[in-house]
Design a protein around this motif. Structure first.
Motif, PDB file in Angstrom:
ATOM      1  N   LEU A 173       0.810  -1.144  -0.107  1.00  0.00           N
ATOM      2  CA  LEU A 173       0.003  -0.153   0.051  1.00  0.00           C
ATOM      3  C   LEU A 173       0.859   1.334   0.120  1.00  0.00           C
ATOM      4  O   LEU A 173       0.680   2.117  -0.852  1.00  0.00           O
ATOM      5  N   ALA A 174       1.982   1.084   0.959  1.00  0.00           N
ATOM      6  CA  ALA A 174       2.695   2.558   0.991  1.00  0.00           C
ATOM      7  C   ALA A 174       3.582   2.466  -0.246  1.00  0.00           C
ATOM      8  O   ALA A 174       3.629   3.931  -0.788  1.00  0.00           O
ATOM      9  N   ILE A 175       4.256   1.813  -1.032  1.00  0.00           N
ATOM     10  CA  ILE A 175       4.844   1.645  -2.077  1.00  0.00           C
ATOM     11  C   ILE A 175       3.990   2.166  -3.369  1.00  0.00           C
ATOM     12  O   ILE A 175       4.194   3.081  -4.148  1.00  0.00           O
ATOM     13  N   GLY A 176       2.841   1.659  -3.318  1.00  0.00           N
ATOM     14  CA  GLY A 176       1.878   1.874  -4.422  1.00  0.00           C
ATOM     15  C   GLY A 176       1.431   3.293  -4.513  1.00  0.00           C
ATOM     16  O   GLY A 176       1.179   4.033  -5.561  1.00  0.00           O
ATOM     17  N   PHE A 177       1.242   3.757  -3.178  1.00  0.00           N
ATOM     18  CA  PHE A 177       0.870   5.144  -3.134  1.00  0.00           C
ATOM     19  C   PHE A 177       1.862   5.932  -3.326  1.00  0.00           C
ATOM     20  O   PHE A 177       1.641   7.297  -4.137  1.00  0.00           O
ATOM     21  N   ALA A 178       3.001   5.932  -2.437  1.00  0.00           N
ATOM     22  CA  ALA A 178       4.073   6.935  -2.837  1.00  0.00           C
ATOM     23  C   ALA A 178       4.656   7.080  -4.254  1.00  0.00           C
ATOM     24  O   ALA A 178       5.109   8.146  -4.642  1.00  0.00           O
ATOM     25  N   GLY A 179       4.614   5.836  -5.031  1.00  0.00           N
ATOM     26  CA  GLY A 179       5.274   5.633  -6.130  1.00  0.00           C
ATOM     27  C   GLY A 179       4.033   5.939  -7.080  1.00  0.00           C
ATOM     28  O   GLY A 179       4.416   6.215  -8.216  1.00  0.00           O
ATOM     29  N   GLY A 180       2.751   6.185  -6.758  1.00  0.00           N
ATOM     30  CA  GLY A 180       2.058   6.337  -7.874  1.00  0.00           C
ATOM     31  C   GLY A 180       1.830   5.137  -8.958  1.00  0.00           C
ATOM     32  O   GLY A 180       1.537   5.701 -10.212  1.00  0.00           O
ATOM     33  N   LEU A 181       1.817   4.001  -8.306  1.00  0.00           N
ATOM     34  CA  LEU A 181       2.114   2.836  -9.066  1.00  0.00           C
ATOM     35  C   LEU A 181       0.563   2.118  -9.778  1.00  0.00           C
ATOM     36  O   LEU A 181      -0.222   2.085  -8.988  1.00  0.00           O
ATOM     37  N   ARG A 182       0.906   1.665 -10.712  1.00  0.00           N
ATOM     38  CA  ARG A 182      -0.354   0.537 -11.246  1.00  0.00           C
ATOM     39  C   ARG A 182      -0.155  -0.822 -10.419  1.00  0.00           C
ATOM     40  O   ARG A 182       0.908  -0.926 -10.269  1.00  0.00           O
ATOM     41  N   ARG A 183      -1.249  -1.241 -10.235  1.00  0.00           N
ATOM     42  CA  ARG A 183      -0.964  -2.622  -9.557  1.00  0.00           C
ATOM     43  C   ARG A 183      -0.082  -3.372 -10.318  1.00  0.00           C
ATOM     44  O   ARG A 183       0.583  -4.292  -9.496  1.00  0.00           O
ATOM     45  N   SER A 184      -0.216  -3.634 -11.362  1.00  0.00           N
ATOM     46  CA  SER A 184       0.882  -4.436 -12.424  1.00  0.00           C
ATOM     47  C   SER A 184       2.285  -4.054 -11.946  1.00  0.00           C
ATOM     48  O   SER A 184       3.185  -4.846 -12.073  1.00  0.00           O
ATOM     49  N   GLU A 185       2.640  -2.757 -11.823  1.00  0.00           N
ATOM     50  CA  GLU A 185       3.838  -2.291 -11.642  1.00  0.00           C
ATOM     51  C   GLU A 185       4.203  -2.583 -10.316  1.00  0.00           C
ATOM     52  O   GLU A 185       5.652  -2.660 -10.006  1.00  0.00           O
ATOM     53  N   PHE A 305     -13.584   1.506  -4.578  1.00  0.00           N
ATOM     54  CA  PHE A 305     -11.910   1.493  -4.297  1.00  0.00           C
ATOM     55  C   PHE A 305     -11.432   0.307  -5.207  1.00  0.00           C
ATOM     56  O   PHE A 305     -11.982  -0.712  -5.403  1.00  0.00           O
ATOM     57  N   SER A 306     -10.009   0.827  -5.588  1.00  0.00           N
ATOM     58  CA  SER A 306      -9.216  -0.356  -6.508  1.00  0.00           C
ATOM     59  C   SER A 306      -7.792  -0.113  -6.290  1.00  0.00           C
ATOM     60  O   SER A 306      -7.540   0.983  -5.557  1.00  0.00           O
ATOM     61  N   GLY A 307      -7.046  -0.876  -7.203  1.00  0.00           N
ATOM     62  CA  GLY A 307      -5.510  -0.443  -7.045  1.00  0.00           C
ATOM     63  C   GLY A 307      -5.367   1.087  -7.698  1.00  0.00           C
ATOM     64  O   GLY A 307      -4.574   1.652  -7.083  1.00  0.00           O
ATOM     65  N   HIS A 308      -6.159   1.273  -8.417  1.00  0.00           N
ATOM     66  CA  HIS A 308      -5.945   2.998  -8.984  1.00  0.00           C
ATOM     67  C   HIS A 308      -6.379   3.903  -7.920  1.00  0.00           C
ATOM     68  O   HIS A 308      -5.736   4.993  -8.265  1.00  0.00           O
ATOM     69  N   SER A 309      -6.930   3.450  -6.874  1.00  0.00           N
ATOM     70  CA  SER A 309      -7.346   4.687  -5.744  1.00  0.00           C
ATOM     71  C   SER A 309      -5.985   5.165  -5.396  1.00  0.00           C
ATOM     72  O   SER A 309      -5.829   6.227  -4.768  1.00  0.00           O
ATOM     73  N   LEU A 310      -4.734   4.277  -5.272  1.00  0.00           N
ATOM     74  CA  LEU A 310      -3.539   4.643  -4.693  1.00  0.00           C
ATOM     75  C   LEU A 310      -2.769   5.315  -5.704  1.00  0.00           C
ATOM     76  O   LEU A 310      -2.448   6.673  -5.157  1.00  0.00           O
ATOM     77  N   ARG A 311      -3.167   5.547  -6.923  1.00  0.00           N
ATOM     78  CA  ARG A 311      -2.463   6.386  -8.130  1.00  0.00           C
ATOM     79  C   ARG A 311      -3.285   7.853  -7.874  1.00  0.00           C
ATOM     80  O   ARG A 311      -2.549   8.744  -7.857  1.00  0.00           O
ATOM     81  N   ALA A 312      -4.522   7.598  -7.917  1.00  0.00           N
ATOM     82  CA  ALA A 312      -5.387   8.788  -7.799  1.00  0.00           C
ATOM     83  C   ALA A 312      -5.326   9.814  -6.602  1.00  0.00           C
ATOM     84  O   ALA A 312      -5.257  10.893  -6.578  1.00  0.00           O
ATOM     85  N   GLY A 313      -4.975   8.972  -5.545  1.00  0.00           N
ATOM     86  CA  GLY A 313      -4.681   9.645  -4.232  1.00  0.00           C
ATOM     87  C   GLY A 313      -3.347  10.360  -4.202  1.00  0.00           C
ATOM     88  O   GLY A 313      -3.324  11.484  -3.663  1.00  0.00           O
ATOM     89  N   LEU A 314      -2.261   9.868  -4.819  1.00  0.00           N
ATOM     90  CA  LEU A 314      -1.099  10.546  -4.888  1.00  0.00           C
ATOM     91  C   LEU A 314      -1.268  11.774  -5.668  1.00  0.00           C
ATOM     92  O   LEU A 314      -0.662  12.705  -5.446  1.00  0.00           O
ATOM     93  N   ALA A 315      -1.975  11.755  -7.001  1.00  0.00           N
ATOM     94  CA  ALA A 315      -2.047  12.723  -7.936  1.00  0.00           C
ATOM     95  C   ALA A 315      -2.853  13.899  -7.454  1.00  0.00           C
ATOM     96  O   ALA A 315      -2.358  14.919  -7.631  1.00  0.00           O
ATOM     97  N   SER A 316      -3.605  13.263  -6.679  1.00  0.00           N
ATOM     98  CA  SER A 316      -4.790  14.442  -6.166  1.00  0.00           C
ATOM     99  C   SER A 316      -4.197  15.158  -4.713  1.00  0.00           C
ATOM    100  O   SER A 316      -4.548  16.284  -4.411  1.00  0.00           O
ATOM    101  N   SER A 317      -3.026  14.459  -4.036  1.00  0.00           N
ATOM    102  CA  SER A 317      -2.710  15.173  -2.781  1.00  0.00           C
ATOM    103  C   SER A 317      -1.337  16.069  -3.276  1.00  0.00           C
ATOM    104  O   SER A 317      -1.296  17.027  -2.369  1.00  0.00           O
TER     105      SER A 317
END
Length: 357
Positions: A173-185, A305-317
């Motif tokens: 979760l932390a790496i996915g958010f901080a990296g703005g990563l897709r779940r496949s990445e 919510f999905s894996g993309h929620s992490l990417r969207a959260g970083l971009a929005s924050s």
């Protein structure tokens, strides 16, 4: 179409190569298959099977590509007329496809025809006009997943246990958010370069002598290779790099896939790569447990919510220049980045007041 051609659904060339070129031809096929991500390739394969099955039921041939036939197929899909038991265009019970799913299905069909050495003209009126009518009649705004913000991420981390599974999931979760990563990445990461055949990137932990240090991810995504820097957090409890280091240490992972399944009966970590579906399930489960969007019914909350929620959260924050966010997320255009930033910039520019009201 001949039977041999009809069964040729893996993108192979129609003509067999000369014996001395057989090995090179097989390698070229491998490269062609890798031109799309695994998820996209699976979707395209399913699109073609669906289309080919519909053609057989209608007594039609796949070759040569016929825009009028494709137009009929698109209409059948959007009306919910294509199903496993359907025998004609007007029958069937499956729900209609969304316009975006229909467009993706058309892309899969076009891709397959290109692999067969044929071109499907999507600008033909039998396709373009039908598709335009479908968009007008059935088009809806894109359904976006909820963005997860930093405080919400902390709440999600807090509901996870501190056993090996929980430590792994916290790092995801932390790496996915901080990296703005897709779940496949996320699940495609290896401990270093050229360690696995299915890896799509690798990690490098940089020492504190470089501006405090952190994590560098080298990723091969949809827009090509890019580097993503993840700096250390203000506390080990919230630091993505520290969480990753803890997982690697306790999981005894030094080579190969970074994120892996756990063996049963506390027998340690499996050697294979974790499925990207785990990321989506993890985000949904931890978001529900943390009480995010408690104003919604549980079914809607899960779908929000999905894996993309992490990417969207970083971009929005991230309150930084748009270009930095675009490069970090690997977007091909600023317009895509703005779609991710969502609520952050609402009403920042007020044309009503600027006009004098």
């Amino acid at each position: 179409m001949a039977k041999a051609d009809e069964d040729n659904t893996d993108g192979r060339a129609l003509a067999e190569p000369a014996p001395h070129l057989a090995a090179l031809s097989e390698k070229a096929r491998d490269y062609a298959r890798n031109a799309r991500s695994e998820n996209t390739q699976r979707a395209y394969d399913a699109d073609w099977r669906h289309f080919a099955s519909w053609l057989r039921r209608q007594g039609l041939d796949p070759l040569p590509p016929d825009p009028q036939t494709v137009g009929l197929y698109l209409a059948a899909c959007v009306e919910g007329a294509v199903s496993a038991g359907a025998r004609n265009i007007g029958a069937g019970s499956r729900p209609p496809l969304s316009v975006s799913s229909l467009e993706r299905r058309l892309s899969g069909i076009c891709w397959r025809y290109r692999q067969l050495g044929r071109l499907l003209d999507t600008s033909d009126p039998h396709i373009a006009t039908v598709l335009a009518g479908i968009r007008r009649a059935h088009g809806r705004p894109p359904v976006q997943k909820e963005a997860i913000f930093a405080d919400e991420l902390l709440a999600m981390l807090a509901v996870l246990d501190n056993d090996l599974r929980g430590l792994r999931d916290k790092a995801i979760l932390a790496i996915g958010f901080a990296g703005g990563l897709r779940r496949s990445e996320i699940v495609g990461l290896d401990c270093g370069p050229e360690q696995t055949e299915d890896g799509t990137g690798w990690i490098e932990i940089v020492g504190a002598d470089q501006n405090g240090g952190g994590l560098v991810l080298t990723l091969n995504g949809k827009t090509g290779w890019r580097e993503v820097e993840i700096g250390r957090g203000s506390s080990p409890l919230t630091c993505p790099v520290a969480m990753l280091e803890t997982w690697l240490k306790l999981g005894r992972i030094t080579r190969g896939p970074v994120f892996r399944p756990l063996l049963r009966k506390n027998a340690g970590v499996a050697p294979e790569r974790l499925s990207d579906k785990h990321v989506a399930r993890l985000v949904q489960k931890s978001a529900l447990a943390a009480g995010l969007r408690g104003d919604l019914p549980e079914g809607e909350r899960k779908r929000a919510f999905s894996g993309h929620s992490l990417r969207a959260g970083l971009a929005s924050s991230a309150q930084i220049e748009e270009g930095h966010v675009q490069r970090h997320l690997g977007h091909a255009s600023p317009e895509m980045t703005r779609r991710y930033q969502r609520k952050r910039d609402r009403f920042r520019i007020n044309l009503t007041k600027a006009a004098g009201l």
